[in-house]
Structures are given as C-alpha cells and as structure tokens.
Design an enzyme around this catalytic site. Structure first.
Site, mmCIF file in Angstrom:
data_model
loop_
_atom_site.group_PDB
_atom_site.id
_atom_site.type_symbol
_atom_site.label_atom_id
_atom_site.label_comp_id
_atom_site.label_asym_id
_atom_site.label_seq_id
_atom_site.Cartn_x
_atom_site.Cartn_y
_atom_site.Cartn_z
ATOM 1 N N LYS A 75 0.798 -1.237 0.000
ATOM 2 C CA LYS A 75 0.000 0.000 0.000
ATOM 3 C C LYS A 75 0.831 1.287 0.000
ATOM 4 C CE LYS A 75 -3.272 -1.359 -0.649
ATOM 5 N NZ LYS A 75 -3.506 -2.224 -1.862
ATOM 6 N N GLY A 77 2.555 2.281 -2.952
ATOM 7 C CA GLY A 77 2.776 2.757 -4.324
ATOM 8 C C GLY A 77 3.269 1.673 -5.271
ATOM 9 N N THR A 79 1.723 -0.679 -7.138
ATOM 10 C CA THR A 79 1.023 -0.804 -8.421
ATOM 11 C C THR A 79 1.455 0.323 -9.371
ATOM 12 O OG1 THR A 79 -0.851 -1.534 -7.063
ATOM 13 C CG2 THR A 79 -1.287 -1.165 -9.401
ATOM 14 N N HIS A 143 7.792 -7.713 -1.352
ATOM 15 C CA HIS A 143 7.503 -6.942 -0.136
ATOM 16 C C HIS A 143 8.436 -7.389 0.995
ATOM 17 C CE1 HIS A 143 4.045 -4.907 -1.717
ATOM 18 N NE2 HIS A 143 3.230 -5.938 -1.721
ATOM 19 N N ARG A 165 5.971 5.306 1.814
ATOM 20 C CA ARG A 165 4.849 6.253 1.905
ATOM 21 C C ARG A 165 4.633 6.599 3.372
ATOM 22 N NH1 ARG A 165 -1.327 4.857 -0.253
ATOM 23 N NH2 ARG A 165 -1.936 7.010 -0.661
ATOM 24 N N SER A 173 -4.791 3.228 3.716
ATOM 25 C CA SER A 173 -4.889 2.433 2.492
ATOM 26 C C SER A 173 -4.976 0.934 2.838
ATOM 27 C CB SER A 173 -3.661 2.721 1.610
ATOM 28 O OG SER A 173 -3.785 2.083 0.385
ATOM 29 N N ARG A 300 -7.877 3.008 -5.210
ATOM 30 C CA ARG A 300 -8.922 3.526 -4.321
ATOM 31 C C ARG A 300 -9.042 5.035 -4.531
ATOM 32 N NH1 ARG A 300 -9.605 5.440 0.971
ATOM 33 N NH2 ARG A 300 -7.355 5.753 1.048
HETATM 34 P P1 PAP Z 1 -0.263 -3.255 -3.088
HETATM 35 O O1 PAP Z 1 0.844 -3.340 -2.113
HETATM 36 O O2 PAP Z 1 -1.491 -4.009 -2.663
HETATM 37 O O3 PAP Z 1 0.163 -3.538 -4.480
HETATM 38 P P2 PAP Z 1 0.043 -0.478 -3.577
HETATM 39 O O4 PAP Z 1 -0.076 -0.394 -5.029
HETATM 40 O O5 PAP Z 1 1.415 -0.439 -2.994
HETATM 41 O O6 PAP Z 1 -0.757 -1.727 -3.033
HETATM 42 O O7 PAP Z 1 -0.747 0.717 -2.913
HETATM 43 C C1 PAP Z 1 -2.063 1.016 -3.258
HETATM 44 C C2 PAP Z 1 -2.225 2.520 -3.110
HETATM 45 O O8 PAP Z 1 -1.660 3.153 -4.270
HETATM 46 C C3 PAP Z 1 -3.677 2.913 -3.076
HETATM 47 O O9 PAP Z 1 -3.711 4.094 -2.288
HETATM 48 P P3 PAP Z 1 -5.032 4.623 -1.559
HETATM 49 O O10 PAP Z 1 -5.650 3.475 -0.857
HETATM 50 O O11 PAP Z 1 -4.556 5.683 -0.619
HETATM 51 O O12 PAP Z 1 -5.892 5.178 -2.616
HETATM 52 C C4 PAP Z 1 -3.953 3.173 -4.549
HETATM 53 O O13 PAP Z 1 -5.096 3.965 -4.767
HETATM 54 C C5 PAP Z 1 -2.675 3.897 -4.931
HETATM 55 N N1 PAP Z 1 -2.422 3.870 -6.383
HETATM 56 C C6 PAP Z 1 -2.627 2.854 -7.253
HETATM 57 N N2 PAP Z 1 -2.266 3.216 -8.490
HETATM 58 C C7 PAP Z 1 -1.838 4.500 -8.406
HETATM 59 C C8 PAP Z 1 -1.355 5.437 -9.366
HETATM 60 N N3 PAP Z 1 -1.255 5.121 -10.647
HETATM 61 N N4 PAP Z 1 -0.997 6.667 -8.930
HETATM 62 C C9 PAP Z 1 -1.092 6.989 -7.616
HETATM 63 N N5 PAP Z 1 -1.552 6.151 -6.668
HETATM 64 C C10 PAP Z 1 -1.911 4.920 -7.042
#
Ligand code: PAP
Length: 346
Positions: A75, A77, A79, A143, A165, A173, A300
């Site tokens: 969570k 960044g 993705t 991770h 983050r 998140s 999200r």
């Molecule tokens: P993961 O570890 O499950 O892969 P990860 O991608 O690290 O999750 O984190 C998800 C967060 O990145 C979410 O944040 P939020 O819950 O505060 O919204 C997700 O929305 C955000 N996220 C995904 N894609 C992007 C993007 N392209 N730009 C900015 N933030 C993003």
C-alpha cells in the site's frame, strides 16, 4: 511460463523443504490480522499462506546483475511503480499508445511485474521456476525486507527501486484494502476496531512489518549503495513526477533523450500511468490479477493526505510517532511528507 523448463524439486529437496517449514511453523510467533494468519519469520510478519514461497525464494533464486527489483511495503505505491517501471523500460520496443491502449487495457500492473513471494515461488515443489521467457532486464517485485532477501540478490549487482509512503496514508490504504476482501465482508468497520489496528500497526503488526524496520533496512542499504538502490517517496512522485521519472529512467540506464524530452514523452508516461488512467482500464474495473483481490481494489483514491478523512487526531498522532522513534534515531525523515498539525489538519 513453459513447464518444460521448470525444474521440479527432487523428492529429497521436497522433504527437506517441508520439514523446514513444519519446524518453523511450530516455533514462530503467530498472530491473526484482518482474518489472516501471520507468522513472525526473521523478524517480519509474513502471511502464513506464503511462508513456504518465501523460503523457496530465499533458497533457490539466482539473481542476475541486470535484474531490477521493486521493493516496498504493501500500500505504498507498488502498483503505480510497476506501471512506471514497465513503461519506462519498454517504451522503445512498444509504443506508448500500444502500452496504454492494449497492454494496460488487458493486464493489471501486477501481471506485468510479478512478485517473487506471491506469484513466482507459489508452487513450493518448483525450486527453479522457468524465468527464461522474461526479457532482460528482468523486472520483479517483493515486499520482503532487505535483510531477508536471498543472498544471491544481496551479493549481485541487481538494482532495487524502493518506494515508501507516510505511515498515516499507508495505514488508511491498508485498512480499506483489507476490509474490501470478500473473506472480510462480515468485519464491521468501527472506530474501536480502527484504533485497535492503529495500535497493531504501531507495534509492527502489518503485512511484512514492522513499518519502521522495513523502511530503515532499505534506506540504510541505499545510503551505503546509492548506485544499487533508488529510494523514492510516494509523496515525492506525486509532487514532482517529471523529476522523479527522469531519476527512474537514469537509474534504469535508459535515460530520456533530448528528442524524447522534446516530444513530451515524460509527460505522456506520467499520464498513461496515472491513477485515473489505470483505474479506468477494463481489466482494472472487472479483472482479478491476484486470487482473492479484485483489481479495482488496487485503485482507491491515490491521494496524499487522505488519512485526514478517516483518522482521529489521536490515531494520526500515534502513527506520526512512528517517525520519531527508530527512524529519527537513524537520521531518516521524509522529504515530501508534512506531519499533521493537530488542532488544524492540513
Ligand atoms: P499493493 O501493495 O497491494 O500492491 P500499492 O499499489 O502499494 O498496493 O498501494 C495502493 C495505493 O496506491 C492505493 O492508495 P489509496 O488506498 O490511498 O488510494 C492506490 O489507490 C494507490 N495507487 C494505485 N495506483 C496508483 C497510481 N497510478 N498513482 C497513484 N496512486 C496509485
């Protein structure tokens, strides 16, 4: 992945791995967290269902000097970085239009850059999964904390991109992500439950946590080996995306040329990997790249400071305190994160 090149474990190897796993499972501290079982393995909280994968990865992965590994706490960044790394590295062989309109339309970034512990080593009896189809440089993600990475990675010249983050947004998140699982649909979100999970987060109980030691292990390694590790902040990428993309491309040894700069390639990559653009892709509205997670839950809000909508002042204070302990002692502070101003949130 063609199974013909996949090396299966011998019976002896299989028995050894199973024995090691059984012994560990009995001796390691165990906790339940959002309905999932976790074991504290080598000092980090490992989801029990991937503990075998982690051991197989540690035992068998053979790194190449050209490998690029994205490392992060969940969570923070992951993705987003996967989409950026993929696009920056493939922009010369595949047009940006094709990446945006075909590749990202049909594949979630987690399918394009796969995780050692969740995808690659998921079959415990394949000690040597076939990675021969992967183009060079090979792109992976993990991770797992730095100190628990296989020796072959630590002793190679492979490069690591680490993204972190701020703990408040990471917690919020994590909270929403875990409550989105079908298996957790009966968990009723409440302030009391959130307080309990803030406390767990602060004492280190989160996936692959503790938060501070995960960050610190990669940060210390970055200080010692700045050519091998690129250390990024989610908030920095949000605030200065162009400067960060140039830094990423330089680090990956594929800097943007003058011609590309003139053609606004950097801006275009920022756009096609943006939260909005990825969220709207068909595969991210309806698909499932990981068994228990619908792709839409990886997208999200994608904002900095969203914690303000969920955390009470006391929760925010507790999470912010994480930055005052081990991290501060080690000299770490975020460059782009603004601590909360209690009594007047920013
Ligand atoms: P993961 O570890 O499950 O892969 P990860 O991608 O690290 O999750 O984190 C998800 C967060 O990145 C979410 O944040 P939020 O819950 O505060 O919204 C997700 O929305 C955000 N996220 C995904 N894609 C992007 C993007 N392209 N730009 C900015 N933030 C993003």
């Amino acid at each position: 992945m063609s199974s013909s090149k996949t090396r299966k474990s011998t019976d002896v190897e299989q028995l050894e791995l199973e024995a090691k796993f059984k012994e560990l499972e009995l001796t390691l501290p165990k906790q339940l967290w959002f309905g999932f079982s976790f074991h504290n393995y080598q000092g980090f909280w490992c989801p029990t269902f991937i503990l075998k994968n982690v051991i197989a990865f540690q035992t068998h992965f053979e790194a190449q000097d050209t490998d690029i590994i994205l490392a992060s706490l969940p969570k923070t960044g992951t993705t987003w970085l996967k989409s950026l790394l993929y696009t920056i590295l493939n922009r010369k062989s595949t047009s940006l239009h094709t990446i945006s309109q075909q590749v990202f339309q049909t594949k979630n970034p987690h399918e394009l850059v796969t995780s050692f512990e969740f995808n690659i080593y998921k079959n415990f009896n394949e000690t040597q999964p076939d990675l021969s189809d992967l183009p060079s440089p090979r792109l992976f993600s993990t991770h797992i904390p730095f100190l628990s990475l296989p020796d072959s990675i630590k002793s190679s010249k492979s490069r690591i991109v680490y993204v972190c983050r701020n703990p408040l947004d990471t917690f919020v998140s994590t909270w929403h992500f875990n409550l989105s699982f079908d298996t957790n649909k009966d968990m009723k979100s409440s302030t009391e439950m959130m307080e309990e999970y803030v406390d767990k987060f602060c004492t280190g109980l989160l996936r692959f946590g503790p938060y501070d030691s995960h960050l610190l292990e990669y940060w210390k390694e970055y200080l010692q080996n700045p050519d091998r590790i690129l250390f990024l902040e989610y908030e920095g990428l949000k605030k200065e995306p162009k400067a960060h993309l140039r830094k990423l491309a330089d680090f990956l040894s594929c800097p943007f040329s003058e011609e590309e700069e003139n053609e606004n390639v950097v801006e275009e990559i920022i756009k096609i990997c943006s939260f909005q653009s990825l969220k709207e892709k068909d595969v991210n509205k309806n698909g499932k790249a990981v068994p228990i997670v619908e792709n839409k839950h990886f997208f999200r809000k994608g904002e900095v400071g969203d914690w303000n909508n969920d955390l009470t002042a006391s929760m925010a204070k507790k999470l912010d305190q994480l930055l005052q302990g081990k991290l501060k002692e080690a000299g770490f502070s975020f460059t782009y994160y603004q601590p909360p101003e209690f009594g007047g949130y920013y």
